[in-house]
Design an enzyme around this catalytic site. Structure first.
Site, mmCIF file in Angstrom:
data_model
loop_
_atom_site.group_PDB
_atom_site.id
_atom_site.type_symbol
_atom_site.label_atom_id
_atom_site.label_comp_id
_atom_site.label_asym_id
_atom_site.label_seq_id
_atom_site.Cartn_x
_atom_site.Cartn_y
_atom_site.Cartn_z
ATOM 1 N N ASP A 1 -53.772 42.340 -7.218
ATOM 2 C CA ASP A 1 -55.209 42.553 -7.095
ATOM 3 C C ASP A 1 -55.404 43.979 -6.575
ATOM 4 O OD1 ASP A 1 -58.029 41.915 -6.816
ATOM 5 O OD2 ASP A 1 -57.660 41.801 -4.671
ATOM 6 N N THR B 1 -58.594 45.541 -4.756
ATOM 7 C CA THR B 1 -59.305 45.757 -3.500
ATOM 8 C C THR B 1 -58.657 44.996 -2.356
ATOM 9 O OG1 THR B 1 -61.349 45.995 -4.757
ATOM 10 C CG2 THR B 1 -61.556 45.655 -2.390
ATOM 11 N N ASP C 1 -55.846 38.807 -2.165
ATOM 12 C CA ASP C 1 -56.367 38.564 -0.815
ATOM 13 C C ASP C 1 -57.699 37.846 -0.769
ATOM 14 O OD1 ASP C 1 -57.952 40.642 -1.792
ATOM 15 O OD2 ASP C 1 -58.226 41.523 0.195
#
Length: 536
Positions: free
Chosen positions: A212, A214, A415
């Site tokens: 991922d 960000t 996250d």
């Protein structure tokens, strides 16, 4: 014990995915009333104000707000939502107020659908958990067969008893979990929580790492990268100081980044100004030296304030292509300049990716809900093999399914709430330290420190664990084959065979418990630090 370590119960997962608030404001008979979240129905008009989490999927009927969608889309910058725009449950209203027509509620809302997807993925994974034990059990009939053959050939019960004192499955069944426990302990000492033996096995098998963006490869915090002044007499530093002077009372991520950039200047300066006017989802405005200053989006400066920007299109387009977010500064009715910001890369992201390649990873990809321009700039900076941008949570999981169908063994690192289906649906999932609760729950490996270098450390540990287990397997087979052969030929008494078998089993167990060959906490940290220093 393994099952308990690997997964929490479904009840805990459901509890974590309950809405952040138990009560929701809705319009009923022309009045705003507060009801239990379970009582919200399709067609209700839901009211969500600053600081509240949107509890339904729906369409904005009225109002305007800045919505932080990072948990669902990975978008690093809060987005403006107004009449006609779609909104997702689980996202946060940072500023403003919205009236939302509820289209999907309860189990049909995005957060609940993600929870269902996670639970389905966990169920699929658990079907292969007993395969290792079955393999060890298959060796028992072989030993019994050898004992029978020894009796038929020799008619010596002592030889048969000696053969039955030794077998393969004891050492295999005992040493393998002990080796995994030693590895999990070493992982914990190095800032990683590994939730079971299978997580290490799959991490060692992974050939494709998917990140991922960000909060994983990036810090998740905006940083000023460029300050471009268009008017003579104003420097880039003046532009930052002017913007920071009026933004310092505003807590939008863009404003915080500009204020921080001003503080870091060699000569920060504060410009006295009149009262600051906050325009929701647009920007701020004030008066400095009798002239109106506006700081905000292009729509705010160009359309609402009537300040032309077309003359500087070339610079603006270049910054957009570089994947940067722009803040426009108008002063005295003219475009004074633009400030460009970007979600900053972690200082050791590139080093970590290079290390993963050295550890046998063939492909490294990035998935994000962020804008393609920003994603492309980051992918090029890190030397990634490919990237996919503008994704929704289900899109990430679909891409992983397609990769898996092509034979890839995927480790996914994320996250956010939006990463939970991908984390649990991948071959192995790794969650970042500051991730959402559901992401940490859905993952197989949870990092205990906010350091992406731990991802490569986990891979190195998994490979070392596999080497330890393989070497224990070879020792077990070699030693017990020798003992069984000697017992069958009558060279060992039952007592001697028992002593040798149990002695070698204990020795292999102690070797596994000591974690022979596993990287230790200090060496893992020092290696990562050294590589980070070289990169810097």
């Amino acid at each position: 014990l393994s099952s308990s370590i690997e997964r929490r119960s479904d009840e805990l997962l459901k509890h974590l995915l309950k809405p952040a608030v138990d009560e929701v404001w809705v319009e009923r008979n022309g009045e705003e009333v507060q009801v239990d979240a379970d009582e919200v129905r399709v067609g209700d008009t839901v009211i969500v104000a600053t600081g509240a989490v949107i509890p339904v999927d729906g369409t904005v009927l009225g109002g305007e707000a800045l919505v932080n969608e990072a948990t669902m889309t990975g978008e690093s910058v809060p987005v403006a939502r107004r009449r006609g725009d779609a909104v997702l449950s689980g996202t946060l209203v940072e500023e403003g107020r919205l009236r939302i027509y509820a289209e999907k509620v309860g189990a049909q809302a995005a957060v609940a659908r993600i929870a269902d997807f996670v639970e389905q993925s966990l169920a699929v994974k658990s079907k292969t958990q007993l395969e290792a034990a079955r393999m060890a059990d298959r060796l028992v009939p072989m030993v019994l067969g050898l004992a029978g053959a020894t009796w038929l050939v020799s008619r010596d019960w002592q030889r048969v008893a000696a053969v039955l004192q030794a077998d393969y499955s004891c050492a295999l069944k005992l040493s393998t979990p002990v080796a995994f426990k030693a590895a999990m302990y070493a992982a914990g000492k190095s800032g990683m929580l590994v939730k079971g033996a299978k997580a290490l096995e799959r991490l060692a098998e992974a050939d494709t790492f998917v990140f991922d963006k960000t909060g994983t490869l990036s810090t998740g915090r905006l940083e000023v990268t460029d300050s471009v002044a268009f008017k003579p007499g104003y420097s880039p530093e003046d532009l930052i100081n002017l913007a920071a002077s009026v933004e310092e009372h505003y807590f939008h991520p863009l404003a915080l980044a500009v204020v921080e950039a001003s503080r870091r200047l060699e000569k920060p300066r504060h410009f006295d100004h009149k009262e600051v006017e906050f325009i929701v989802a647009h920007g701020v405005a004030s008066v400095i030296d009798g002239r109106r200053i506006v700081v905000g989006s292009r729509h705010f400066v160009e359309d609402d304030e009537g300040i032309p920007v077309a003359a500087h299109r070339e610079v603006i387009d270049r910054l957009h292509v570089e994947g940067k977010t722009l803040l426009y500064i108008g002063f005295g009715g003219e475009l004074l300049g633009v400030i460009a910001l970007r979600d900053g890369l972690r200082s050791n992201s590139a080093v970590t990716i290079r290390r993963l390649r050295r550890l046998g990873v063939r492909r490294v990809l990035m998935l994000t809900g962020d804008h393609p321009e920003r994603a492309r700039a980051m992918a090029e900076a890190l030397g990634l093999d490919a990237f996919h941008a503008g994704l929704m949570p289900q899109d990430k999981a679909s891409i992983l399914q397609a990769l898996a169908a092509d034979g890839a063994r995927i480790a996914f690192v994320g996250d956010g709430v939006n990463d939970a289906p991908a984390l649990s649906g991948a071959h192995v999932g790794i969650s970042m330290h500051n991730g959402a609760d559901v992401a940490r729950l859905a993952s197989d490996v949870a990092l205990l420190e906010d350091d992406i270098a731990r991802v490569a450390d986990a891979r190195a540990l998994a490979l070392a664990t596999r080497r330890l287990i393989d070497s224990n397997f070879k020792l077990t087979v070699g030693l017990n084959t020798t003992i069984l052969s000697a017992a069958a030929f009558g060279w060992l008494t039952p007592v001697a065979a028992s002593a040798l078998h149990n002695g070698t089993t204990i020795a292999i167990l102690l070797r596994a418990l000591a974690g022979a060959g596993l990287p230790r906490g200090p060496s893992v940290r020092n290696e990562s630090a050294a590589q980070g220093g070289v990169a810097a």
